[in-house]
Design a protein around this motif. Sequence first.
Motif, PDB file in Angstrom:
ATOM      1  N   LEU A  11       0.607  -1.409  -0.197  1.00  0.00           N
ATOM      2  CA  LEU A  11      -0.046  -0.375  -0.009  1.00  0.00           C
ATOM      3  C   LEU A  11       0.482   1.073   0.010  1.00  0.00           C
ATOM      4  CD1 LEU A  11      -3.019  -1.018   1.941  1.00  0.00           C
ATOM      5  CD2 LEU A  11      -2.667  -0.414  -0.022  1.00  0.00           C
ATOM      6  N   GLU A  12       2.386   1.455   0.889  1.00  0.00           N
ATOM      7  CA  GLU A  12       2.659   2.694   0.935  1.00  0.00           C
ATOM      8  C   GLU A  12       3.786   2.675  -0.559  1.00  0.00           C
ATOM      9  OE1 GLU A  12       5.308   1.743   4.211  1.00  0.00           O
ATOM     10  OE2 GLU A  12       4.241   1.423   5.450  1.00  0.00           O
ATOM     11  N   GLU A  13       4.209   1.508  -1.131  1.00  0.00           N
ATOM     12  CA  GLU A  13       4.611   1.942  -2.542  1.00  0.00           C
ATOM     13  C   GLU A  13       3.647   2.226  -3.301  1.00  0.00           C
ATOM     14  OE1 GLU A  13       7.661   1.557  -2.264  1.00  0.00           O
ATOM     15  OE2 GLU A  13       7.882   0.912  -0.700  1.00  0.00           O
ATOM     16  N   LEU A  14       2.143   1.600  -3.635  1.00  0.00           N
ATOM     17  CA  LEU A  14       1.879   2.435  -4.117  1.00  0.00           C
ATOM     18  C   LEU A  14       0.858   3.402  -4.748  1.00  0.00           C
ATOM     19  CD1 LEU A  14      -0.575  -1.383  -4.823  1.00  0.00           C
ATOM     20  CD2 LEU A  14       0.172   0.060  -6.392  1.00  0.00           C
ATOM     21  N   LYS A  15       0.306   3.734  -3.135  1.00  0.00           N
ATOM     22  CA  LYS A  15       0.171   5.135  -3.058  1.00  0.00           C
ATOM     23  C   LYS A  15       1.435   6.310  -3.700  1.00  0.00           C
ATOM     24  CE  LYS A  15      -2.787   4.021   0.022  1.00  0.00           C
ATOM     25  NZ  LYS A  15      -3.293   4.223   1.364  1.00  0.00           N
ATOM     26  N   SER A  21       0.593   4.719 -14.397  1.00  0.00           N
ATOM     27  CA  SER A  21       2.037   4.504 -15.014  1.00  0.00           C
ATOM     28  C   SER A  21       2.518   3.284 -14.714  1.00  0.00           C
ATOM     29  CB  SER A  21       2.603   5.664 -13.797  1.00  0.00           C
ATOM     30  OG  SER A  21       2.354   4.992 -12.512  1.00  0.00           O
ATOM     31  N   VAL A  22       1.971   2.149 -15.030  1.00  0.00           N
ATOM     32  CA  VAL A  22       2.309   1.434 -14.307  1.00  0.00           C
ATOM     33  C   VAL A  22       1.692   0.268 -15.672  1.00  0.00           C
ATOM     34  CG1 VAL A  22       2.533  -1.516 -12.562  1.00  0.00           C
ATOM     35  CG2 VAL A  22       2.857   1.500 -12.009  1.00  0.00           C
ATOM     36  N   ASP A  23       2.477  -0.451 -16.412  1.00  0.00           N
ATOM     37  CA  ASP A  23       2.176  -1.615 -17.331  1.00  0.00           C
ATOM     38  C   ASP A  23       1.921  -2.720 -16.673  1.00  0.00           C
ATOM     39  OD1 ASP A  23       2.925  -0.128 -20.475  1.00  0.00           O
ATOM     40  OD2 ASP A  23       4.637  -0.297 -18.515  1.00  0.00           O
ATOM     41  N   CYS A  24       2.575  -3.809 -15.744  1.00  0.00           N
ATOM     42  CA  CYS A  24       2.644  -4.896 -15.207  1.00  0.00           C
ATOM     43  C   CYS A  24       2.364  -4.753 -13.481  1.00  0.00           C
ATOM     44  CB  CYS A  24       3.533  -5.576 -16.047  1.00  0.00           C
ATOM     45  SG  CYS A  24       2.881  -7.246 -15.239  1.00  0.00           S
ATOM     46  N   SER A  58      -7.845  -1.253  -5.394  1.00  0.00           N
ATOM     47  CA  SER A  58      -8.215  -0.413  -5.595  1.00  0.00           C
ATOM     48  C   SER A  58      -6.987   0.075  -6.511  1.00  0.00           C
ATOM     49  CB  SER A  58      -8.606   0.501  -4.891  1.00  0.00           C
ATOM     50  OG  SER A  58     -10.684  -0.388  -4.201  1.00  0.00           O
ATOM     51  N   GLU A  59      -5.677   0.694  -5.445  1.00  0.00           N
ATOM     52  CA  GLU A  59      -4.789   0.681  -5.206  1.00  0.00           C
ATOM     53  C   GLU A  59      -3.747   0.081  -6.929  1.00  0.00           C
ATOM     54  OE1 GLU A  59      -3.239   4.021  -4.924  1.00  0.00           O
ATOM     55  OE2 GLU A  59      -4.605   4.347  -3.638  1.00  0.00           O
ATOM     56  N   VAL A  60      -4.230  -0.636  -7.196  1.00  0.00           N
ATOM     57  CA  VAL A  60      -3.429  -1.422  -8.590  1.00  0.00           C
ATOM     58  C   VAL A  60      -4.298  -0.474  -9.227  1.00  0.00           C
ATOM     59  CG1 VAL A  60      -3.102  -3.725  -9.387  1.00  0.00           C
ATOM     60  CG2 VAL A  60      -2.856  -3.372  -7.325  1.00  0.00           C
ATOM     61  N   TYR A  61      -4.915  -1.196  -9.358  1.00  0.00           N
ATOM     62  CA  TYR A  61      -6.512  -0.638 -10.343  1.00  0.00           C
ATOM     63  C   TYR A  61      -6.012   1.372 -10.915  1.00  0.00           C
ATOM     64  CZ  TYR A  61     -10.507   0.529 -13.924  1.00  0.00           C
ATOM     65  OH  TYR A  61     -11.317   0.438 -14.394  1.00  0.00           O
ATOM     66  N   LYS A  62      -5.567   1.585  -9.902  1.00  0.00           N
ATOM     67  CA  LYS A  62      -5.202   3.269 -10.323  1.00  0.00           C
ATOM     68  C   LYS A  62      -3.564   3.719 -11.041  1.00  0.00           C
ATOM     69  CE  LYS A  62      -6.384   4.520  -6.095  1.00  0.00           C
ATOM     70  NZ  LYS A  62      -6.760   5.927  -5.162  1.00  0.00           N
ATOM     71  N   LYS A  63      -3.679   3.324 -10.561  1.00  0.00           N
ATOM     72  CA  LYS A  63      -1.813   2.742 -11.100  1.00  0.00           C
ATOM     73  C   LYS A  63      -1.382   2.196 -12.517  1.00  0.00           C
ATOM     74  CE  LYS A  63      -0.869   5.083  -7.107  1.00  0.00           C
ATOM     75  NZ  LYS A  63      -1.683   6.296  -7.167  1.00  0.00           N
ATOM     76  N   LEU A  64      -2.366   1.275 -12.769  1.00  0.00           N
ATOM     77  CA  LEU A  64      -1.970   0.607 -14.323  1.00  0.00           C
ATOM     78  C   LEU A  64      -2.198   1.738 -15.431  1.00  0.00           C
ATOM     79  CD1 LEU A  64      -3.336  -2.671 -14.392  1.00  0.00           C
ATOM     80  CD2 LEU A  64      -1.313  -2.439 -13.997  1.00  0.00           C
ATOM     81  N   LYS A  65      -1.753   1.146 -16.322  1.00  0.00           N
ATOM     82  CA  LYS A  65      -2.059   2.406 -17.889  1.00  0.00           C
ATOM     83  C   LYS A  65      -2.985   1.356 -17.939  1.00  0.00           C
ATOM     84  CE  LYS A  65       3.011   3.769 -18.843  1.00  0.00           C
ATOM     85  NZ  LYS A  65       4.030   3.484 -19.942  1.00  0.00           N
TER      86      LYS A  65
END
Length: 84
Positions: A11-15, A21-24, A58-65
């Motif tokens: 969670l810290e790293e994702l936030k 910004s993330v492909d995978c 939810s955080e993963v979804y926000k970070k994915l391109k």
Amino acid sequence: MSIEIINGDCLEELKALPDNSVDCVITSPPYNVGIEYNSNDDNLDYEQYLNWLSEVFSEVYKKLKSGGRVCVNVAIESNKGGKK
């Protein structure tokens, strides 16, 4: 192209990452079956565990391109208190 592997509290790293910004993302979340990890409580109440997973993904979804991918390693079956 650059590849970066990030190892830390998810969670810290994702936030800390910019949105879109993330492909995978490749992850193996704790199964919440009482395994002793150095820094994770793997024995949460089932509802707490589901809430935690929801927050993480939810955080993963926000970070994915757009068109990004998520690879999740999960056990075929894990049973905790009758829940699968």
